[in-house]
Design an enzyme around this catalytic site. Structure first.
Site, PDB file in Angstrom:
ATOM      1  N   ALA A   1       2.761   4.812  -4.250  1.00  0.00           N
ATOM      2  CA  ALA A   1       3.485   6.086  -4.336  1.00  0.00           C
ATOM      3  C   ALA A   1       4.717   5.987  -5.225  1.00  0.00           C
ATOM      4  O   ALA A   1       5.519   6.915  -5.281  1.00  0.00           O
ATOM      5  CB  ALA A   1       3.896   6.544  -2.933  1.00  0.00           C
TER       6      ALA A   1
ATOM      7  N   HIS B   1       0.829  -1.209   0.000  1.00  0.00           N
ATOM      8  CA  HIS B   1       0.000   0.000   0.000  1.00  0.00           C
ATOM      9  C   HIS B   1       0.861   1.256   0.000  1.00  0.00           C
ATOM     10  O   HIS B   1       1.870   1.325   0.708  1.00  0.00           O
ATOM     11  CB  HIS B   1      -0.901   0.002   1.240  1.00  0.00           C
ATOM     12  CG  HIS B   1      -1.688   1.262   1.433  1.00  0.00           C
ATOM     13  ND1 HIS B   1      -2.620   1.712   0.515  1.00  0.00           N
ATOM     14  CD2 HIS B   1      -1.673   2.197   2.432  1.00  0.00           C
ATOM     15  CE1 HIS B   1      -3.144   2.850   0.936  1.00  0.00           C
ATOM     16  NE2 HIS B   1      -2.591   3.162   2.097  1.00  0.00           N
ATOM     17  N   SER B   2       0.490   2.232  -0.820  1.00  0.00           N
ATOM     18  CA  SER B   2       1.061   3.575  -0.795  1.00  0.00           C
ATOM     19  C   SER B   2       2.592   3.563  -0.908  1.00  0.00           C
ATOM     20  O   SER B   2       3.152   3.125  -1.910  1.00  0.00           O
ATOM     21  CB  SER B   2       0.597   4.292   0.483  1.00  0.00           C
ATOM     22  OG  SER B   2       0.894   5.659   0.445  1.00  0.00           O
ATOM     23  N   TYR B   3       3.307   3.998   0.134  1.00  0.00           N
ATOM     24  CA  TYR B   3       4.767   4.026   0.095  1.00  0.00           C
ATOM     25  C   TYR B   3       5.355   2.621  -0.001  1.00  0.00           C
ATOM     26  O   TYR B   3       6.487   2.437  -0.460  1.00  0.00           O
ATOM     27  CB  TYR B   3       5.312   4.740   1.339  1.00  0.00           C
ATOM     28  CG  TYR B   3       6.744   5.211   1.182  1.00  0.00           C
ATOM     29  CD1 TYR B   3       7.020   6.457   0.631  1.00  0.00           C
ATOM     30  CD2 TYR B   3       7.813   4.420   1.579  1.00  0.00           C
ATOM     31  CE1 TYR B   3       8.334   6.898   0.472  1.00  0.00           C
ATOM     32  CE2 TYR B   3       9.126   4.847   1.430  1.00  0.00           C
ATOM     33  CZ  TYR B   3       9.370   6.089   0.877  1.00  0.00           C
ATOM     34  OH  TYR B   3      10.672   6.514   0.711  1.00  0.00           O
TER      35      TYR B   3
ATOM     36  N   THR C   1      -1.867  -0.775  -3.882  1.00  0.00           N
ATOM     37  CA  THR C   1      -3.036   0.067  -3.648  1.00  0.00           C
ATOM     38  C   THR C   1      -2.579   1.505  -3.455  1.00  0.00           C
ATOM     39  O   THR C   1      -1.820   1.796  -2.541  1.00  0.00           O
ATOM     40  CB  THR C   1      -3.852  -0.405  -2.425  1.00  0.00           C
ATOM     41  OG1 THR C   1      -2.999  -0.501  -1.282  1.00  0.00           O
ATOM     42  CG2 THR C   1      -4.492  -1.754  -2.685  1.00  0.00           C
TER      43      THR C   1
END
Length: 389
Positions: free
Chosen positions: A290, A259-261, A287
């Site tokens: 980044a 997720h993300s980072y 998801t």
């Protein structure tokens, strides 16, 4: 002069005493509990958590929220250990007794499962192992804010599970008391004098407003951070776990959910261990990742591999799984069915496992065809040799 003095005395009387920054150590002491739906509720009123417990005391309310967050972190650890029988593995693996350490969680078969391994990587921030978003855990429920549904589903479908802890990078300790030296008047600065003065005025005003509000503002202890060896950053942690755990796992098919980072850290892992990742990883679900293939300087071969093996569920107003424009030549992008960044993992939960199943079925089908073709070719070759004889 008398009127001014009376006004000063009146202002002093109007000031509040800031409560001590000490808070309960358990959910029970906080008078909160998770109900049967995994929602955090007050044990007496049944109401959700209230951030503004005391009006006009923002700092105190924030510190109280953070204290509750630390308790919830331990609550999730307890779930992983007691309900899912996961074990805590210390990092670094060769840590000595007096150095700072971190840890990850492994299911009982994480290293021995011959078929499938799922690696979970959260985003950056205050969240720790087993969490996606603290705010969701506190304000919504455990399912949306933790990795528990992913772990449950993975175990049901025969995966070993590895839960990373990439935000646990340091040990925070109190700084020893010491006198602060006065800044040198000749110390050079790149900032223009006028800009520096404006900034000083702004910071001074903030301090004055805070200290003028309370008679006894609480002073927080100064701390310093001691980095954890070979795990001092998010990316270091992911690389370390890959080298010391994932590569040692027996699973033929490794799946990664980030997720993300966490997506950025996966791309950085590929930059460092491209051939290993290509040989071991079956599919990657991201998801609201980044990552940036340009800023991270990924190779053309990596981008091609990501197009074939990755999918990124991004925040969007479109319905779940709607294909979106490919802004860059890497992962296909589909809608997570929500515009809230922190909800993208939970909303795409079932779609991610369907994606993993489809990729694995395709891979196994191709391998079966390859084996069948090899057997047929070998059989024909032997037949021809027999006829020649």
């Amino acid at each position: 002069k008398i009127d001014v003095k009376l006004q000063i005395d009146l202002d002093e009387l109007m000031k509040k005493d800031e409560p001590p920054l000490t808070f309960p150590k358990t959910l029970e002491e906080f008078e909160y509990a998770f109900n049967e739906y995994g929602q955090l509720r007050h044990v007496k009123t049944g109401e959700p958590f209230v951030f503004n417990a005391r009006e006009d005391l923002h700092r105190w309310n924030q510190k109280r929220y953070e204290a509750l967050g630390e308790i919830i972190t331990q609550y999730v650890y307890d779930l992983l250990e007691k309900k899912y029988n996961m074990t805590k593995e210390t990092l670094p693996v060769d840590a000595t007794g007096d150095e700072p350490t971190s840890f990850i969680y492994l299911s009982p078969d994480a290293l021995s499962n011959p078929s499938k391994l799922l690696v979970l990587i959260q985003g950056s921030g205050v969240v720790r192992a087993g969490q996606w978003a603290r705010r969701l855990i506190i304000n919504q429920d455990l399912d949306s804010g933790t990795q528990i549904p992913f772990i449950t589903k993975a175990m049901e479908e025969g995966y070993g599970v590895m839960v990373l802890n990439p935000n646990e990078n340091y040990l925070e300790v109190k700084k020893p008391a010491k006198s602060t030296p006065l800044p040198s008047p000749t110390e050079p600065s790149d900032e223009p004098a006028e800009k520096r003065e404006r900034k000083d005025d702004k910071e001074g005003k903030k301090k004055r407003e805070f200290y003028e509000k309370y008679r006894n503002p609480q002073k927080e202890a100064e701390t310093e951070r001691i980095p954890i060896r070979e795990n001092g950053s998010f990316e270091e942690h992911v690389l370390y776990v890959w080298d010391h755990f994932v590569t040692k796992a027996s699973a033929k098919n490794v799946f990664i959910m980030a997720h993300s980072y966490g997506g950025l850290s996966f791309v950085e892992l590929m930059n460092q261990r491209e051939m290993q990742v290509k040989n071991r990883v079956c599919a990657v679900a991201l998801t609201d990742s980044a990552h940036s293939i340009w800023l991270q300087e990924t190779s053309k071969s990596m981008q091609d591999w990501m197009q074939q093996h990755c999918c990124n569920w991004v925040s969007s107003q479109e319905p779940l799984d709607t294909q979106l424009d490919h802004m860059l030549p890497d992962c296909p992008r589909v809608s997570a069915g929500t515009e809230r960044h922190e909800l993208t993992s939970w909303m795409s939960f079932l779609s991610i496992f369907r994606f993993f199943r489809e990729v694995l079925e395709t891979k196994e089908g191709e391998e079966a065809e390859g084996t069948s073709s090899t057997v047929t070719t070998r059989s024909s070759s032997l037949k021809n040799k027999h006829q020649d004889l």
